[in-house]
Design an enzyme around this catalytic site. Structure first.
Site, PDB file in Angstrom:
ATOM      1  N   GLY A  11       0.839  -1.211   0.000  1.00 21.77           N
ATOM      2  CA  GLY A  11       0.000   0.000   0.000  1.00 21.77           C
ATOM      3  C   GLY A  11       0.867   1.251   0.000  1.00 21.77           C
ATOM      4  O   GLY A  11       1.889   1.290   0.687  1.00 21.77           O
ATOM      5  N   ARG A  21      13.299  10.097  -3.115  1.00 21.04           N
ATOM      6  CA  ARG A  21      14.190  11.234  -3.385  1.00 21.04           C
ATOM      7  C   ARG A  21      15.500  11.099  -2.585  1.00 21.04           C
ATOM      8  O   ARG A  21      16.601  11.299  -3.120  1.00 21.04           O
ATOM      9  CB  ARG A  21      13.461  12.528  -3.001  1.00 21.04           C
ATOM     10  N   ARG A  25      19.127  10.715  -4.286  1.00 25.17           N
ATOM     11  CA  ARG A  25      20.122  11.782  -4.111  1.00 25.17           C
ATOM     12  C   ARG A  25      21.318  11.307  -3.277  1.00 25.17           C
ATOM     13  O   ARG A  25      22.450  11.648  -3.586  1.00 25.17           O
ATOM     14  CB  ARG A  25      19.463  13.007  -3.484  1.00 25.17           C
ATOM     15  N   ARG A  72       0.962  -5.001  -5.107  1.00 27.44           N
ATOM     16  CA  ARG A  72       1.186  -6.188  -4.266  1.00 27.44           C
ATOM     17  C   ARG A  72       1.362  -7.326  -5.274  1.00 27.44           C
ATOM     18  O   ARG A  72       0.378  -7.804  -5.833  1.00 27.44           O
ATOM     19  CB  ARG A  72      -0.008  -6.434  -3.358  1.00 27.44           C
ATOM     20  N   ASP A 103       5.137  -5.068   5.805  1.00 28.81           N
ATOM     21  CA  ASP A 103       5.514  -6.457   6.109  1.00 28.81           C
ATOM     22  C   ASP A 103       5.573  -7.358   4.869  1.00 28.81           C
ATOM     23  O   ASP A 103       6.485  -8.178   4.741  1.00 28.81           O
ATOM     24  CB  ASP A 103       4.636  -7.060   7.214  1.00 28.81           C
ATOM     25  N   THR A 126       4.567   2.512   5.412  1.00 25.76           N
ATOM     26  CA  THR A 126       3.179   2.052   5.554  1.00 25.76           C
ATOM     27  C   THR A 126       2.466   2.971   6.523  1.00 25.76           C
ATOM     28  O   THR A 126       3.052   3.390   7.526  1.00 25.76           O
ATOM     29  CB  THR A 126       3.093   0.597   6.065  1.00 25.76           C
ATOM     30  N   ASP A 128       0.225   2.052   8.448  1.00 26.34           N
ATOM     31  CA  ASP A 128      -0.257   1.275   9.591  1.00 26.34           C
ATOM     32  C   ASP A 128       0.647   1.334  10.827  1.00 26.34           C
ATOM     33  O   ASP A 128       0.207   1.011  11.929  1.00 26.34           O
ATOM     34  CB  ASP A 128      -0.433  -0.202   9.196  1.00 26.34           C
ATOM     35  N   ASP A 130       2.867  -0.686  11.645  1.00 27.45           N
ATOM     36  CA  ASP A 130       2.869  -2.020  12.251  1.00 27.45           C
ATOM     37  C   ASP A 130       4.159  -2.777  11.986  1.00 27.45           C
ATOM     38  O   ASP A 130       4.158  -3.937  11.610  1.00 27.45           O
ATOM     39  CB  ASP A 130       1.651  -2.825  11.750  1.00 27.45           C
ATOM     40  N   ARG A 155     -17.151  15.290  14.210  1.00 30.27           N
ATOM     41  CA  ARG A 155     -17.556  15.682  15.574  1.00 30.27           C
ATOM     42  C   ARG A 155     -18.478  16.904  15.508  1.00 30.27           C
ATOM     43  O   ARG A 155     -19.463  17.002  16.235  1.00 30.27           O
ATOM     44  CB  ARG A 155     -16.314  15.972  16.407  1.00 30.27           C
ATOM     45  N   MET A 170      -8.306   2.851   8.959  1.00 29.44           N
ATOM     46  CA  MET A 170      -7.495   1.758   8.395  1.00 29.44           C
ATOM     47  C   MET A 170      -6.620   1.096   9.465  1.00 29.44           C
ATOM     48  O   MET A 170      -6.456   1.615  10.568  1.00 29.44           O
ATOM     49  CB  MET A 170      -6.649   2.269   7.243  1.00 29.44           C
ATOM     50  N   ARG A 172      -5.081  -2.886   8.842  1.00 33.15           N
ATOM     51  CA  ARG A 172      -5.531  -4.249   8.553  1.00 33.15           C
ATOM     52  C   ARG A 172      -5.313  -5.192   9.730  1.00 33.15           C
ATOM     53  O   ARG A 172      -6.172  -5.971  10.082  1.00 33.15           O
ATOM     54  CB  ARG A 172      -4.800  -4.774   7.312  1.00 33.15           C
ATOM     55  N   ALA A 187     -12.028  10.526  21.497  1.00 33.66           N
ATOM     56  CA  ALA A 187     -13.021   9.464  21.243  1.00 33.66           C
ATOM     57  C   ALA A 187     -13.480   8.845  22.563  1.00 33.66           C
ATOM     58  O   ALA A 187     -12.710   8.752  23.521  1.00 33.66           O
ATOM     59  CB  ALA A 187     -12.422   8.397  20.345  1.00 33.66           C
ATOM     60  N   HIS A 251      -9.761   5.207   1.865  1.00 33.90           N
ATOM     61  CA  HIS A 251      -8.450   5.514   1.286  1.00 33.90           C
ATOM     62  C   HIS A 251      -8.027   6.973   1.360  1.00 33.90           C
ATOM     63  O   HIS A 251      -6.886   7.283   0.995  1.00 33.90           O
ATOM     64  CB  HIS A 251      -8.385   5.009  -0.161  1.00 33.90           C
ATOM     65  N   ARG A 254      -4.748   7.315   2.986  1.00 38.57           N
ATOM     66  CA  ARG A 254      -3.469   6.964   2.370  1.00 38.57           C
ATOM     67  C   ARG A 254      -2.899   8.086   1.501  1.00 38.57           C
ATOM     68  O   ARG A 254      -1.754   7.996   1.032  1.00 38.57           O
ATOM     69  CB  ARG A 254      -3.639   5.692   1.534  1.00 38.57           C
TER      70      ARG A 254
END
Ligand code: F6P
Length: 321
Positions: A11, A21, A25, A72, A103, A126, A128, A130, A155, A170, A172, A187, A251, A254
């Site tokens: 992703g 870049r 460079r 992917r 990952d 990523t 995420d 993660d 809100r 998002m 996963r 929240a 999305h 992202r």
């Protein structure tokens, strides 16, 4: 090492361009030729790569997405695909690779390196967050800022209509986007895949705050066992009088121009990746831990489990009175 190639895979994440870049460079600065591979590992398999120069990465540090495109790759998951990729790498005279992704990207890199002994350094790209071995991944900071802008807007309307919003973000397999954006938007509850949801406790909390609050926000990570849709149905069933709405951010998380944090992180790690290859390192991801560049093996980087800071979850609870 004379020729290196860079690719983005999995992703996309804001800051990937800043990382490309930096690799290009820093490579040129160190006297290397740098090639860009299109569409991640698919481009290695099909031999879709081109020579990059200083100008190829001009005016991209502020742009979201990835100029190299990403994918992917199913073919790279097969030994035949990786064999083709190796032949293309050799034919182009490429001595080493920098792969930017998450990952899945590092799982592929790890296999490729074991089978064909190509030096590879990874950069964590990523939204995420993660991955182990880095406090933050490239793209995470921008994504959580996008989320909080969106939730702040929700809100406003939730408050005007006295509504409860379930907002799915998002992640996963990871609740890190949900957790930080949940704290930053005040929240009332955050549901993440790393912990079992105590629905009784959440319903009690919602009931308790019924009079003191007119709007309520529940952030649900996409990877939560039930997801936003089921969570909102459960709340509706429990509190038929609540005006409940579901919003799945999707999305938009992202895209967008990377934050300062992501640009600096990508720039530091891009330079570190090139220097690492020149020092003879391979099979490792460059990360930033407590402000310092560190390296971790691909296999350890993809084991992010338990990286959730439980204290953050506790803070959500304490502050959602
Ligand atoms: O890995 C990043 C991520 O944005 C996840 O949070 C999400 O589940 C996934 O990618 C979505 O991928 P795709 O755009 O391929 O549907």
């Amino acid at each position: 090492i004379k020729n290196i190639a860079v690719l983005t895979s999995g992703g996309d994440a804001p800051g990937m361009n800043a990382a490309i870049r930096a690799v290009v460079r820093a490579g040129i600065y160190n006297g290397l030729n740098v090639f860009g591979v299109k569409r991640g590992y698919d481009g290695l398999v099909s031999g879709d790569m081109y020579a990059m120069d200083v100008k190829s990465v001009a005016n991209i540090i502020q742009r979201g997405g990835t100029i190299l495109k990403t994918a992917r790759s199913d073919e790279f998951r097969t030994i035949e695909g990786r064999q083709k990729a190796y032949e293309n790498v050799k034919a182009a005279g490429i001595d080493a690779l920098v792969v930017i992704g998450g990952d899945g990207t590092f799982t592929g890199a790890s296999k490729f390196l074991e089978e064909f002994d190509i030096p590879i350094i990874g950069l964590p790209g990523t939204i995420d967050n993660d991955l182990a071995g880095t406090d933050f991944t490239i793209g995470y900071d921008t994504a959580i800022n996008t989320v909080i802008q969106a939730v702040d807007k929700i809100r406003d309307t939730a408050e005007s209509h006295d509504r409860l919003f379930v907002i799915e973000v998002m992640g996963r397999d990871s609740g890190l986007i949900a957790l930080r954006s949940g704290i930053s938007t005040g929240a009332e509850a955050v549901l993440i895949p790393e912990f079992n949801v105590d629905y009784d406790a959440i319903m009690k909390r919602l009931d308790k705050t019924r009079k003191s609050k007119s709007s309520r926000i529940i952030i649900v990570a996409e990877g939560d066992s039930e997801g936003g849709m089921v969570v909102s149905e459960r709340i509706k069933a429990n509190f038929p009088k609540y005006d409940v709405r579901l919003s799945i951010l999707g999305h938009i998380q992202r895209g967008g121009s990377p934050t300062c944090m992501d640009r600096v992180l990508a720039s530091r790690l891009g330079v570190a990746a090139v220097e690492a290859l020149l020092e003879g390192r391979k099979g490792e991801m460059a990360g930033l831990v407590h402000g310092e560049v560190q390296f971790i093996s691909f296999k350890k980087a993809i084991k992010h489990i338990d990286s959730i800071n439980q204290d953050l979850l506790r803070i959500v609870e304490i502050l959602s009175l």
